[in-house]
Design an enzyme around this catalytic site. Sequence first.
Site, PDB file in Angstrom:
ATOM      1  N   ARG A 104      -4.766   1.173   0.000  1.00 38.67           N
ATOM      2  CA  ARG A 104      -4.647  -0.353  -0.112  1.00 38.67           C
ATOM      3  C   ARG A 104      -4.356  -1.155  -1.171  1.00 38.67           C
ATOM      4  NH1 ARG A 104      -8.152  -5.432   2.133  1.00 38.67           N
ATOM      5  NH2 ARG A 104      -6.429  -6.819   2.931  1.00 38.67           N
ATOM      6  N   LEU A 105      -3.374  -1.972  -1.298  1.00 39.85           N
ATOM      7  CA  LEU A 105      -3.267  -2.876  -2.271  1.00 39.85           C
ATOM      8  C   LEU A 105      -3.554  -4.358  -1.288  1.00 39.85           C
ATOM      9  CD1 LEU A 105      -2.550  -3.950  -5.307  1.00 39.85           C
ATOM     10  CD2 LEU A 105       0.052  -4.174  -4.532  1.00 39.85           C
ATOM     11  N   CYS A 110       0.818  -1.413  -0.125  1.00 43.75           N
ATOM     12  CA  CYS A 110      -0.086  -0.070   0.126  1.00 43.75           C
ATOM     13  C   CYS A 110       0.831   1.198  -0.072  1.00 43.75           C
ATOM     14  CB  CYS A 110      -0.871  -0.069   1.234  1.00 43.75           C
ATOM     15  SG  CYS A 110      -0.222   0.105   2.807  1.00 43.75           S
ATOM     16  N   ASN A 128       3.240  -0.500   5.115  1.00 42.79           N
ATOM     17  CA  ASN A 128       3.328  -0.783   3.787  1.00 42.79           C
ATOM     18  C   ASN A 128       4.328  -1.807   3.646  1.00 42.79           C
ATOM     19  OD1 ASN A 128       3.693  -0.703   0.935  1.00 42.79           O
ATOM     20  ND2 ASN A 128       5.328   0.807   0.977  1.00 42.79           N
ATOM     21  N   GLY A 129       4.030  -2.980   3.050  1.00 46.96           N
ATOM     22  CA  GLY A 129       5.002  -3.926   2.975  1.00 46.96           C
ATOM     23  C   GLY A 129       4.107  -5.318   3.293  1.00 46.96           C
ATOM     24  N   GLU A 130       5.356  -6.332   3.789  1.00 43.37           N
ATOM     25  CA  GLU A 130       4.659  -7.488   4.377  1.00 43.37           C
ATOM     26  C   GLU A 130       5.622  -8.198   5.309  1.00 43.37           C
ATOM     27  OE1 GLU A 130       2.090  -8.922   2.830  1.00 43.37           O
ATOM     28  OE2 GLU A 130       1.918  -7.595   0.931  1.00 43.37           O
ATOM     29  N   ILE A 140      11.954  -8.613 -20.874  1.00 45.70           N
ATOM     30  CA  ILE A 140      12.141  -7.377 -21.540  1.00 45.70           C
ATOM     31  C   ILE A 140      13.122  -7.757 -22.737  1.00 45.70           C
ATOM     32  CG2 ILE A 140      12.761  -4.911 -21.601  1.00 45.70           C
ATOM     33  CD1 ILE A 140      12.294  -4.968 -18.558  1.00 45.70           C
ATOM     34  N   ILE A 198      -3.402  -8.052  -0.436  1.00 47.37           N
ATOM     35  CA  ILE A 198      -2.692  -9.316  -0.833  1.00 47.37           C
ATOM     36  C   ILE A 198      -2.887 -10.417   0.268  1.00 47.37           C
ATOM     37  CG2 ILE A 198      -0.362  -9.998  -1.070  1.00 47.37           C
ATOM     38  CD1 ILE A 198       0.604  -7.675  -2.413  1.00 47.37           C
ATOM     39  N   ASP A 209      -1.271  -9.543   8.002  1.00 49.38           N
ATOM     40  CA  ASP A 209      -0.048  -9.533   8.578  1.00 49.38           C
ATOM     41  C   ASP A 209       0.399  -8.538   9.634  1.00 49.38           C
ATOM     42  OD1 ASP A 209      -0.152  -8.171   6.104  1.00 49.38           O
ATOM     43  OD2 ASP A 209       2.003  -8.400   5.826  1.00 49.38           O
TER      44      ASP A 209
END
Length: 656
Positions: A48-49, A2, A73-75, A287, A51, A98
Site C-alpha cells: 500500500r501507498l 500500490c 492499484n490506482g485511483e 530537470i 493516499i 476509493d
Amino acid sequence: MCGIAGILDLDAAVEPHRLARMAHSLAHRGPDGEGYFVGPGIGLAYRRLAIVDVPGGQQPLSDERGDIQVIFNGEIYNHRALRARLAERGHTFTSGSDGAVIAHLYEEHGLGFVDHLDGDFAIALWDGRLRRLTLTRDPVGVKPLYYHVAGGRLQFASEVKALFASGLCAARVDPQGLRDVFGYGQPTAPGTFWAGVHDLPPGHLLVADGEAVSLRRYFTPLDGGPHDLLSGRAAVEQFRSVLVEAVRKRLPDEVDFGATLSGGLDSTAVVATISALLGTPVQTASIRLPGSDLDEGRYSRLAAKALGVDNVEIEFSGAEACEHLAKTLWHLEAPQWFGVATPFLKVTRIAAEQGAKVALTGDGADELLGGYSWYVLQRLEQRLGRLTRAGLDPLRRLILGRVLAHNAAPTGAAAHMISVPGQLAEAEGRFGGGAPAWFYLWSAMDAVAPALLRPSSGALLPSPLPAPPVHTALHRSLHYEYQTRLPSWVLMLSDRLSMANGVEVRVPFMDRALLDLSARLDPRMLIRGTSEKHILKEALRDVLPAPIRRRRKKPFFTPITPWYLTGPGAELAATYLGPAAVRAGGLFDPAQVTALHQAALRGAGRTWEGTVAEWASMAVLTTHLLLEVFHDAAAAPAPVSLPTPLASALQRAERP
C-alpha cells in the site's frame, strides 16, 4: 496507489511463500503497508501507498459478506458519487477508500462494473461464489498489469519482477518481444520482452475460471467515427472545461503533492491550471542537464517565473545516468533505445524525500493531441504526394529536404523520409491499412533489425497492430499511439520511475472525458499549419506564458552517445557492446553490433545513419544490462519467513 499480485490455482492450494515473495518484490510501490487474502485456489497480495483514506483504506476490500475480494492499484476519481448511489441501494461500507466501491459495483453490474469507473486503475477481483478471477486495466494503461498462465495456474502482478519472484515463471527473452523493440521501440501488448509474460491490454477485462481464460475489450480509443466533429470556440471552451476538471479531480486532499515543470507546453498547462484552481503556488520540479544543448532550464525558469511557482531545479549528469542505469532498467523491465528515463528517477526520489506522495505531469498530451512533428510531416507528405502524381517528384524532394533542414534534422534524414511512403505501402498489412506517423522512426530501426538480430528474432516481423477505427486520417494515425508508445513507453516510464520511490504520478491528459472529447475534435483543432496542439494553446491562452505557447515542440531527450557510449559511459559500452557480451548473450550478431557502435561514434546527431546506429546501440546495451540485472536478482535470497499479515490471512482461511 500500490502494487498488487496474486495466484489463481483451482487445482491446488496456493503456496504462501510464493505470495510473500511476490509482495516483497513490489515493496517500493507500497511502502505504507501490506495485505493478503487467501482462499481455496486463490491468493491475493498488495503493498500500500496510502493516499485516500490514509488511516483506514487497507486492502483487500470486500462486499458485505466477504464473497467478493478486491485489490487494486490506482485511483477511482468518481468514488464519492458512486458511494452515494450504492448507499441508496442499501450497500454498506467499512472503509472510506476509493476502491471500496468496486466490490459493490460488481454486485450491482457484474463484469459491467468497469464501465462505471472514472479513474486510473489495475484491478483484481475474486468472486468466491463463482470461483472466478477478473483482472482489468484502465482505458489507456496508466496503471500496469501483467500475467502468466501455465497449465491450470494463472499469476498476475503490477510488475513483471513479481511474477519471477514467485518462482513459477523464468526470466527468459521472448524473441517476438525483442523484435518488437526494434520495430516499435518497445514491446506491444499483449506481448512483452519476457517469454510467457503477457501485458494485459488497456481497456480490457481478463476473466479466469475453471473453464477458460478469456479477454474482452470494454473501451476503444478514438471510436465513434468522423461525424459531427467539434471546432471553433465551442470546441476550445469545452476542452478547457474538461481539462480543468481533469486536473481538479487529481489533486489529493489528504497527502502532499507537486508537479513537474519542464518548460514545455504540456507541463506548463497543468501547472498553470493547478495554480488557477488553488490560488496559491504549487511545488514544482524541473530537470536540468548542465552543459548539454538538450538542457531546457531557460524555459522551465521562464515558466516558473511567469506562473509564480516554487520550482526546484534538479541537475542531472551523464555520470549519474550511467551509475543508475541498472536500477532504472530493473524498474522498467524492458530495453530502452532513447536515453530519456533515468533523470525522472532522481526527481521522484527527491519528491518522496520532501514528503510528496503524488505528482501531476503533462504526460500523454502529445499522444492525445498529435503533438509530435511526425504528424505535421505526415500531413505535409500527404500534400506533397500530389506533386509525385503530377510528375514533379524532384520538387517534392526539394521541399521535404528544406523542411527537414529547417528543423535541424541530421544529414541524410531527407533521403530516409522520402522513402517512407513506399516502405509503408509494403508494410501496411501490419497496420490494418492505416498509416502510423511514427513509422518515419520505426522504419529506421526496423531496417537494422534483420542483420543485427540472431535468426530466432531477426527472421520475425514486428507484431501486427489492431486496425484503427473508421475516422479521420489524423485520428486513425493517433490510434497507433494507444497501441504502442503511450501505454508501453510514455505511461510505463512515468509509473515505474515514480512508484520506484513510492510516488504516484497522475496524468490529467489521460482523463476519460478528455479521451472521449479528443475523438470528436476536428483535426484542424489539433494541427493548424505547422503548429501542433492548437486547441490546448487556445484553451489556456490567458494563463500560458506567450513564449511557452509559441515555442516549437521539442520532446525531452537526454544525450545517448556523450553519456552512455563515450565519456562516463565508455566502460558501459565496452562491457555491454563488446564481442564477449554479445556472444554470451546470443541475441545479436557481434559484427553488426561492432559496426553500429562505430557508426554511432562517428555520426550520432550529425548523420541519419549515425543517429539510427546510436539508437540501436543503446537498445543492445540496455538489453544486455537488463538481462544481467534480472539474472543477479534471481540469485538473490528471498524472504525466509511469512509476513504477519499473510500469516493472519492463512489463519483466517483455515477456520471452518
